[in-house]
Write an enzyme that holds these catalytic residues in place. Sequence first.
Site, PDB file in Angstrom:
ATOM      1  N   ARG A  17     -65.720  52.330 -38.455  1.00 38.54           N
ATOM      2  CA  ARG A  17     -64.729  53.405 -38.663  1.00 38.54           C
ATOM      3  C   ARG A  17     -63.395  53.015 -38.019  1.00 38.54           C
ATOM      4  O   ARG A  17     -63.286  51.956 -37.391  1.00 38.54           O
ATOM      5  CB  ARG A  17     -65.225  54.739 -38.097  1.00 38.54           C
ATOM      6  CG  ARG A  17     -65.498  54.709 -36.606  1.00 38.54           C
ATOM      7  CD  ARG A  17     -66.230  55.961 -36.176  1.00 38.54           C
ATOM      8  NE  ARG A  17     -66.885  55.793 -34.898  1.00 38.54           N
ATOM      9  CZ  ARG A  17     -66.470  56.342 -33.759  1.00 38.54           C
ATOM     10  NH1 ARG A  17     -65.414  57.107 -33.746  1.00 38.54           N
ATOM     11  NH2 ARG A  17     -67.122  56.125 -32.645  1.00 38.54           N
ATOM     12  N   ASN A  91     -62.837  44.383 -31.724  1.00 37.90           N
ATOM     13  CA  ASN A  91     -62.155  45.669 -31.872  1.00 37.90           C
ATOM     14  C   ASN A  91     -62.889  46.825 -31.193  1.00 37.90           C
ATOM     15  O   ASN A  91     -62.261  47.810 -30.812  1.00 37.90           O
ATOM     16  CB  ASN A  91     -61.998  45.957 -33.379  1.00 37.90           C
ATOM     17  CG  ASN A  91     -61.683  47.397 -33.665  1.00 37.90           C
ATOM     18  OD1 ASN A  91     -60.537  47.827 -33.558  1.00 37.90           O
ATOM     19  ND2 ASN A  91     -62.702  48.194 -34.004  1.00 37.90           N
ATOM     20  N   TYR A 156     -59.321  52.369 -18.729  1.00 41.09           N
ATOM     21  CA  TYR A 156     -58.935  51.861 -20.061  1.00 41.09           C
ATOM     22  C   TYR A 156     -57.800  50.830 -19.933  1.00 41.09           C
ATOM     23  O   TYR A 156     -57.862  49.741 -20.524  1.00 41.09           O
ATOM     24  CB  TYR A 156     -58.512  53.045 -20.925  1.00 41.09           C
ATOM     25  CG  TYR A 156     -58.185  52.700 -22.361  1.00 41.09           C
ATOM     26  CD1 TYR A 156     -59.199  52.452 -23.284  1.00 41.09           C
ATOM     27  CD2 TYR A 156     -56.869  52.648 -22.807  1.00 41.09           C
ATOM     28  CE1 TYR A 156     -58.910  52.159 -24.610  1.00 41.09           C
ATOM     29  CE2 TYR A 156     -56.567  52.358 -24.126  1.00 41.09           C
ATOM     30  CZ  TYR A 156     -57.585  52.111 -25.025  1.00 41.09           C
ATOM     31  OH  TYR A 156     -57.282  51.823 -26.339  1.00 41.09           O
ATOM     32  N   ALA A 158     -56.976  49.022 -17.369  1.00 35.85           N
ATOM     33  CA  ALA A 158     -57.479  47.794 -16.734  1.00 35.85           C
ATOM     34  C   ALA A 158     -58.264  46.954 -17.738  1.00 35.85           C
ATOM     35  O   ALA A 158     -58.114  45.730 -17.786  1.00 35.85           O
ATOM     36  CB  ALA A 158     -58.362  48.141 -15.538  1.00 35.85           C
TER      37      ALA A 158
HETATM   38  P1  NDP Z   1     -62.799  54.687 -32.824  1.00 28.04           P
HETATM   39  O1  NDP Z   1     -63.290  55.498 -31.678  1.00 28.04           O
HETATM   40  O2  NDP Z   1     -62.343  55.372 -34.061  1.00 28.04           O
HETATM   41  O3  NDP Z   1     -63.933  53.611 -33.234  1.00 28.04           O
HETATM   42  C1  NDP Z   1     -64.526  52.808 -32.245  1.00 28.04           C
HETATM   43  C2  NDP Z   1     -65.437  51.790 -32.875  1.00 28.04           C
HETATM   44  O4  NDP Z   1     -66.006  51.008 -31.839  1.00 28.04           O
HETATM   45  C3  NDP Z   1     -66.586  52.409 -33.643  1.00 28.04           C
HETATM   46  O5  NDP Z   1     -66.914  51.591 -34.747  1.00 28.04           O
HETATM   47  C4  NDP Z   1     -67.719  52.403 -32.620  1.00 28.04           C
HETATM   48  O6  NDP Z   1     -69.009  52.346 -33.201  1.00 28.04           O
HETATM   49  C5  NDP Z   1     -67.427  51.104 -31.898  1.00 28.04           C
HETATM   50  N1  NDP Z   1     -67.982  51.067 -30.539  1.00 28.04           N
HETATM   51  C6  NDP Z   1     -67.627  51.846 -29.496  1.00 28.04           C
HETATM   52  N2  NDP Z   1     -68.359  51.521 -28.417  1.00 28.04           N
HETATM   53  C7  NDP Z   1     -69.177  50.509 -28.791  1.00 28.04           C
HETATM   54  C8  NDP Z   1     -70.194  49.741 -28.136  1.00 28.04           C
HETATM   55  N3  NDP Z   1     -70.500  49.937 -26.859  1.00 28.04           N
HETATM   56  N4  NDP Z   1     -70.841  48.773 -28.835  1.00 28.04           N
HETATM   57  C9  NDP Z   1     -70.546  48.571 -30.119  1.00 28.04           C
HETATM   58  N5  NDP Z   1     -69.624  49.259 -30.814  1.00 28.04           N
HETATM   59  C10 NDP Z   1     -68.951  50.226 -30.143  1.00 28.04           C
HETATM   60  O7  NDP Z   1     -61.674  53.770 -32.211  1.00 28.04           O
HETATM   61  P2  NDP Z   1     -60.279  53.253 -32.823  1.00 28.04           P
HETATM   62  O8  NDP Z   1     -60.496  52.779 -34.203  1.00 28.04           O
HETATM   63  O9  NDP Z   1     -59.235  54.241 -32.539  1.00 28.04           O
HETATM   64  O10 NDP Z   1     -60.000  52.007 -31.858  1.00 28.04           O
HETATM   65  C11 NDP Z   1     -60.407  50.685 -32.167  1.00 28.04           C
HETATM   66  C12 NDP Z   1     -59.883  49.763 -31.086  1.00 28.04           C
HETATM   67  O11 NDP Z   1     -58.455  49.871 -31.014  1.00 28.04           O
HETATM   68  C13 NDP Z   1     -60.408  50.083 -29.688  1.00 28.04           C
HETATM   69  O12 NDP Z   1     -60.613  48.907 -28.975  1.00 28.04           O
HETATM   70  C14 NDP Z   1     -59.257  50.883 -29.082  1.00 28.04           C
HETATM   71  O13 NDP Z   1     -59.268  50.803 -27.682  1.00 28.04           O
HETATM   72  C15 NDP Z   1     -58.068  50.169 -29.695  1.00 28.04           C
HETATM   73  N6  NDP Z   1     -56.854  50.970 -29.705  1.00 28.04           N
HETATM   74  C16 NDP Z   1     -56.810  52.167 -30.376  1.00 28.04           C
HETATM   75  C17 NDP Z   1     -55.654  52.914 -30.376  1.00 28.04           C
HETATM   76  C18 NDP Z   1     -55.538  54.214 -31.096  1.00 28.04           C
HETATM   77  O14 NDP Z   1     -54.475  54.837 -30.970  1.00 28.04           O
HETATM   78  N7  NDP Z   1     -56.526  54.651 -31.861  1.00 28.04           N
HETATM   79  C19 NDP Z   1     -54.455  52.442 -29.667  1.00 28.04           C
HETATM   80  C20 NDP Z   1     -54.614  51.176 -29.017  1.00 28.04           C
HETATM   81  C21 NDP Z   1     -55.767  50.479 -29.043  1.00 28.04           C
HETATM   82  P3  NDP Z   1     -69.860  53.715 -33.524  1.00 28.04           P
HETATM   83  O15 NDP Z   1     -69.226  54.303 -34.728  1.00 28.04           O
HETATM   84  O16 NDP Z   1     -71.210  53.226 -33.783  1.00 28.04           O
HETATM   85  O17 NDP Z   1     -69.726  54.591 -32.333  1.00 28.04           O
END
Ligand code: NDP
Length: 248
Positions: A17, A91, A156, A158
């Site tokens: 997602r 990601n 976050y 860090a």
């Molecule tokens: P979402 O919360 O929409 O999606 C997170 C994704 O990471 C999901 O697919 C989730 O899987 C997966 N995930 C989370 N924890 C784990 C884990 N322990 N092991 C495996 N998979 C995991 O996040 P975003 O799309 O918003 O963010 C994606 C990346 O971009 C992240 O690293 C975030 O920090 C970074 N980011 C986002 C920003 C924003 O404004 N949205 C800004 C800057 C950076 P599942 O569906 O199974 O839970």
Amino acid sequence: MKVDLKGQTAIITGGSRGIGYGIAVALAENGATCIITGRNEERLKQAEKALQVLEPSCRGMHLQVENLKNAETLAKAVYEKYGRIDILVNNAGMTSDQLLLRMQEEQWDRVIETNLKGVFNCTKAVARYMLKKRYGRIINISSVIAFMGNPGQANYAASKAGIIGFTKAVARELARKQITVNAVAPGYIQTDMTEKMEQKAKDGILSLIPQGRLGRVEDVAQAVLFLASEAASYITGHVLNVSGGLYI
Ligand code: NDP
């Protein structure tokens, strides 16, 4: 942007997602076989089905990024099935916000383990296969919060700053083997992660973004697509901000 990724295999962690899924769409539209990972089986299945419309060879696979063994098993399975891993997009990430004095040790550990150790685990697991082929593109998703900080996000910030140091060190290690390692630092992008913020906080952020809008998943996906392409072959150890000017 159109690039030719036909015949290439990409792993996108957290590709079920949000930004990760958007990245998978951009890579699949350009011919890559995308292996998206996530934990929620239902979401993973749905995303897999949608991606297969673009590129039938795409697959969803379960992965807990904080578990090295899990990452190694996944990388081995992908390499054995497809014979190559060309692109890794680290990601997967999470937040668990709290002001420093109220932050539980468990909140600190969980965010560092998922966001930072997860990047180490997946990179270590995949790099050995890239080394065999002497080719690879590793793209780590950091955040502008790594540079700016944010109250309530010490864990976050860090983790995301750690990713930048990691990116630069590993870029130096792998440069001679034609493997590039870069980071993308998004600003505020419309996804589930930002959806849970209070409206007041969102309005506050909006007023700080020179372009006057939150980012779209596609804004980040296109930056990743560029770094994964042939056009970016001489770029390594770089951090590309995608923030509408929030961080300049
Ligand atoms: P979402 O919360 O929409 O999606 C997170 C994704 O990471 C999901 O697919 C989730 O899987 C997966 N995930 C989370 N924890 C784990 C884990 N322990 N092991 C495996 N998979 C995991 O996040 P975003 O799309 O918003 O963010 C994606 C990346 O971009 C992240 O690293 C975030 O920090 C970074 N980011 C986002 C920003 C924003 O404004 N949205 C800004 C800057 C950076 P599942 O569906 O199974 O839970």
